[in-house]
Design a protein around this motif. Structure first.
Motif, PDB file in Angstrom:
ATOM      1  N   SER A  10       0.829  -1.202   0.000  1.00 19.76           N
ATOM      2  CA  SER A  10       0.000   0.000   0.000  1.00 19.76           C
ATOM      3  C   SER A  10       0.865   1.254   0.000  1.00 19.76           C
ATOM      4  CB  SER A  10      -0.911   0.031   1.234  1.00 19.76           C
ATOM      5  OG  SER A  10      -1.632   1.257   1.248  1.00 19.76           O
ATOM      6  N   ARG A  12      -0.258   3.822   1.318  1.00 24.89           N
ATOM      7  CA  ARG A  12      -0.582   4.411   2.627  1.00 24.89           C
ATOM      8  C   ARG A  12       0.188   3.646   3.706  1.00 24.89           C
ATOM      9  NH1 ARG A  12      -6.914   5.399   3.360  1.00 24.89           N
ATOM     10  NH2 ARG A  12      -7.040   3.122   3.573  1.00 24.89           N
ATOM     11  N   SER A  16      -3.389   2.369   6.341  1.00 23.45           N
ATOM     12  CA  SER A  16      -3.598   1.239   5.423  1.00 23.45           C
ATOM     13  C   SER A  16      -4.280   0.058   6.112  1.00 23.45           C
ATOM     14  CB  SER A  16      -2.246   0.794   4.860  1.00 23.45           C
ATOM     15  OG  SER A  16      -2.357  -0.495   4.290  1.00 23.45           O
ATOM     16  N   LEU A  17      -5.383  -0.361   5.536  1.00 22.48           N
ATOM     17  CA  LEU A  17      -6.122  -1.507   6.083  1.00 22.48           C
ATOM     18  C   LEU A  17      -5.394  -2.814   5.807  1.00 22.48           C
ATOM     19  CD1 LEU A  17      -9.631  -0.313   4.861  1.00 22.48           C
ATOM     20  CD2 LEU A  17      -8.823  -0.339   7.226  1.00 22.48           C
ATOM     21  N   SER A  18      -4.798  -2.922   4.623  1.00 18.40           N
ATOM     22  CA  SER A  18      -4.092  -4.179   4.298  1.00 18.40           C
ATOM     23  C   SER A  18      -2.846  -4.330   5.173  1.00 18.40           C
ATOM     24  CB  SER A  18      -3.736  -4.227   2.801  1.00 18.40           C
ATOM     25  OG  SER A  18      -2.968  -3.105   2.414  1.00 18.40           O
ATOM     26  N   MET A  96      -6.288  -3.092  -3.612  1.00 15.63           N
ATOM     27  CA  MET A  96      -6.656  -3.122  -5.028  1.00 15.63           C
ATOM     28  C   MET A  96      -6.577  -1.693  -5.527  1.00 15.63           C
ATOM     29  SD  MET A  96     -10.247  -4.149  -6.873  1.00 15.63           S
ATOM     30  CE  MET A  96      -9.913  -5.859  -7.220  1.00 15.63           C
ATOM     31  N   ASN A  98      -7.285   0.271  -9.139  1.00 19.34           N
ATOM     32  CA  ASN A  98      -7.793   0.143 -10.509  1.00 19.34           C
ATOM     33  C   ASN A  98      -7.970  -1.319 -10.920  1.00 19.34           C
ATOM     34  OD1 ASN A  98      -8.029   2.980 -11.013  1.00 19.34           O
ATOM     35  ND2 ASN A  98      -5.795   3.016 -10.908  1.00 19.34           N
ATOM     36  N   TYR A  99      -8.576  -2.055 -10.014  1.00 21.52           N
ATOM     37  CA  TYR A  99      -8.985  -3.449 -10.212  1.00 21.52           C
ATOM     38  C   TYR A  99      -7.829  -4.440 -10.319  1.00 21.52           C
ATOM     39  CZ  TYR A  99     -13.269  -1.007 -10.421  1.00 21.52           C
ATOM     40  OH  TYR A  99     -14.294  -0.179 -10.065  1.00 21.52           O
ATOM     41  N   GLY A 146     -11.942  -0.816  -1.914  1.00 23.25           N
ATOM     42  CA  GLY A 146     -12.895   0.257  -1.657  1.00 23.25           C
ATOM     43  C   GLY A 146     -14.320  -0.200  -1.914  1.00 23.25           C
ATOM     44  N   GLU A 147     -14.466  -1.041  -2.952  1.00 24.72           N
ATOM     45  CA  GLU A 147     -15.790  -1.566  -3.287  1.00 24.72           C
ATOM     46  C   GLU A 147     -15.945  -2.953  -2.654  1.00 24.72           C
ATOM     47  OE1 GLU A 147     -16.817  -0.081  -7.571  1.00 24.72           O
ATOM     48  OE2 GLU A 147     -14.654  -0.332  -7.476  1.00 24.72           O
ATOM     49  N   GLN A 186     -14.347  -0.171   1.824  1.00 28.17           N
ATOM     50  CA  GLN A 186     -13.661   0.985   2.426  1.00 28.17           C
ATOM     51  C   GLN A 186     -14.271   2.307   1.945  1.00 28.17           C
ATOM     52  OE1 GLN A 186     -11.249   3.116   0.535  1.00 28.17           O
ATOM     53  NE2 GLN A 186     -11.274   4.440   2.336  1.00 28.17           N
TER      54      GLN A 186
HETATM   55  C1  FMN Z   1      -5.331   4.841  -6.742  1.00 29.14           C
HETATM   56  C2  FMN Z   1      -6.434   4.032  -6.125  1.00 29.14           C
HETATM   57  C3  FMN Z   1      -7.165   3.154  -6.909  1.00 29.14           C
HETATM   58  C4  FMN Z   1      -8.175   2.385  -6.342  1.00 29.14           C
HETATM   59  N1  FMN Z   1      -8.861   1.506  -7.128  1.00 29.14           N
HETATM   60  C5  FMN Z   1      -9.799   0.715  -6.561  1.00 29.14           C
HETATM   61  C6  FMN Z   1     -10.499  -0.244  -7.350  1.00 29.14           C
HETATM   62  O1  FMN Z   1     -10.273  -0.403  -8.534  1.00 29.14           O
HETATM   63  N2  FMN Z   1     -11.426  -1.000  -6.746  1.00 29.14           N
HETATM   64  C7  FMN Z   1     -11.717  -0.893  -5.425  1.00 29.14           C
HETATM   65  O2  FMN Z   1     -12.543  -1.634  -4.918  1.00 29.14           O
HETATM   66  N3  FMN Z   1     -11.054   0.009  -4.660  1.00 29.14           N
HETATM   67  C8  FMN Z   1     -10.113   0.787  -5.191  1.00 29.14           C
HETATM   68  N4  FMN Z   1      -9.425   1.692  -4.422  1.00 29.14           N
HETATM   69  C9  FMN Z   1      -9.701   1.736  -2.973  1.00 29.14           C
HETATM   70  C10 FMN Z   1      -8.664   0.949  -2.195  1.00 29.14           C
HETATM   71  O3  FMN Z   1      -8.586  -0.386  -2.626  1.00 29.14           O
HETATM   72  C11 FMN Z   1      -9.015   1.018  -0.714  1.00 29.14           C
HETATM   73  O4  FMN Z   1      -8.905   2.368  -0.299  1.00 29.14           O
HETATM   74  C12 FMN Z   1      -8.114   0.178   0.151  1.00 29.14           C
HETATM   75  O5  FMN Z   1      -8.519   0.284   1.493  1.00 29.14           O
HETATM   76  C13 FMN Z   1      -6.658   0.608   0.020  1.00 29.14           C
HETATM   77  O6  FMN Z   1      -5.832  -0.265   0.753  1.00 29.14           O
HETATM   78  P1  FMN Z   1      -5.068   0.252   2.057  1.00 29.14           P
HETATM   79  O7  FMN Z   1      -6.141   0.606   3.049  1.00 29.14           O
HETATM   80  O8  FMN Z   1      -4.269  -0.927   2.498  1.00 29.14           O
HETATM   81  O9  FMN Z   1      -4.239   1.421   1.675  1.00 29.14           O
HETATM   82  C14 FMN Z   1      -8.440   2.487  -4.964  1.00 29.14           C
HETATM   83  C15 FMN Z   1      -7.708   3.390  -4.180  1.00 29.14           C
HETATM   84  C16 FMN Z   1      -6.710   4.155  -4.748  1.00 29.14           C
HETATM   85  C17 FMN Z   1      -5.921   5.107  -3.876  1.00 29.14           C
END
Ligand code: FMN
Length: 218
Positions: A10, A12, A16-18, A96, A98-99, A146-147, A186
């Protein structure tokens, strides 16, 4: 003694959740196995360089014929591969983006999957000429989205290019056993997200028990 390689992808850090899942796992694992060794590679905060034309040429040049410049170009790849070689368990935390996987993590994989270092190539094998060199490793995959609905049978299963990609490429890290825990929702920040965080963290002790059971059988 087991060696664990922690990879965090990540961008972050504290939020960061992961990474949070990985940290929770490490705290619980270390409490039970204080003798184990761990290696930490933070690709999210220190992204590896992308491979280049010169890098590919160096990787495909026989070791004995490489120039000093080519050896220098391959040095980070050598270092990352040596870490994977040492690991019995690879703990990979990744969001994740951008998928799919973050670019920094893809750059790390591109440096690891290397001819005659982590795989051999032989056309005598027919349509599947690549064979991994390493074997017997376990991969723990901690992901955050996020989704939601990216798991098998979920509404976004076909949009998940993160886990299937890692599953495919992890073969060249010598992974034969993969366990995955994820946090979803998220971006919604609602009750479903809180429940997902709780569910993910509460499944870590079970995962540890499973790994301990597997270790007993080896
Ligand atoms: C640049 C960017 C792209 C992302 N693309 C997606 C996505 O394609 N699908 C999704 O479900 N979440 C997406 N997210 C949301 C992240 O997966 C989500 O915030 C997640 O908690 C990030 O992991 P972290 O908490 O470990 O940093 C995106 C976030 C960022 C910053």
């Amino acid at each position: 003694m087991t060696t664990l390689l922690y990879i965090d992808a990540s961008a972050r850090t504290d939020r960061s959740l992961s990474r949070g899942l990985s940290k929770d796992f490490k705290t619980q694992w270390d409490a039970i196995h204080p003798e184990d060794q761990s290696i930490h590679r933070d690709v999210g905060n220190n992204p590896p360089s992308c491979i280049s034309e010169d890098w590919i040429a160096a990787a495909f040049t026989a070791k004995a014929s490489r120039t000093a410049e080519q050896n220098a170009l391959l040095a980070p790849s050598d270092e990352y591969i040596a870490e994977v070689e040492k690991a019995d368990i690879i703990v990979l935390s990744t969001p994740m983006y951008n998928y799919g996987m973050p670019a920094a993590l893809k750059a790390w994989f591109d440096l690891i999957v290397r001819v005659d270092k982590t795989f051999t190539f032989d056309l005598a094998r027919g349509d599947f000429p690549l064979e991994p060199i390493m074997s017997g490793k376990t991969l723990l995959l901690f992901t955050a989205y996020g989704e939601f609905g990216f798991a098998q049978g979920g509404v976004r299963e076909k949009m998940n290019h993160l886990v299937p990609h890692i599953r495919t490429v992890s073969k060249y890290l010598g992974v034969s056993d993969l366990h995955s825990i994820e946090i979803e929702y998220q971006e919604f920040g609602d009750q479903r997200h809180q429940a997902s965080i709780q569910q993910a963290h509460s499944s870590i002790p079970q995962l540890i028990e499973k790994l301990i059971e597997q270790r007993r059988k080896v």
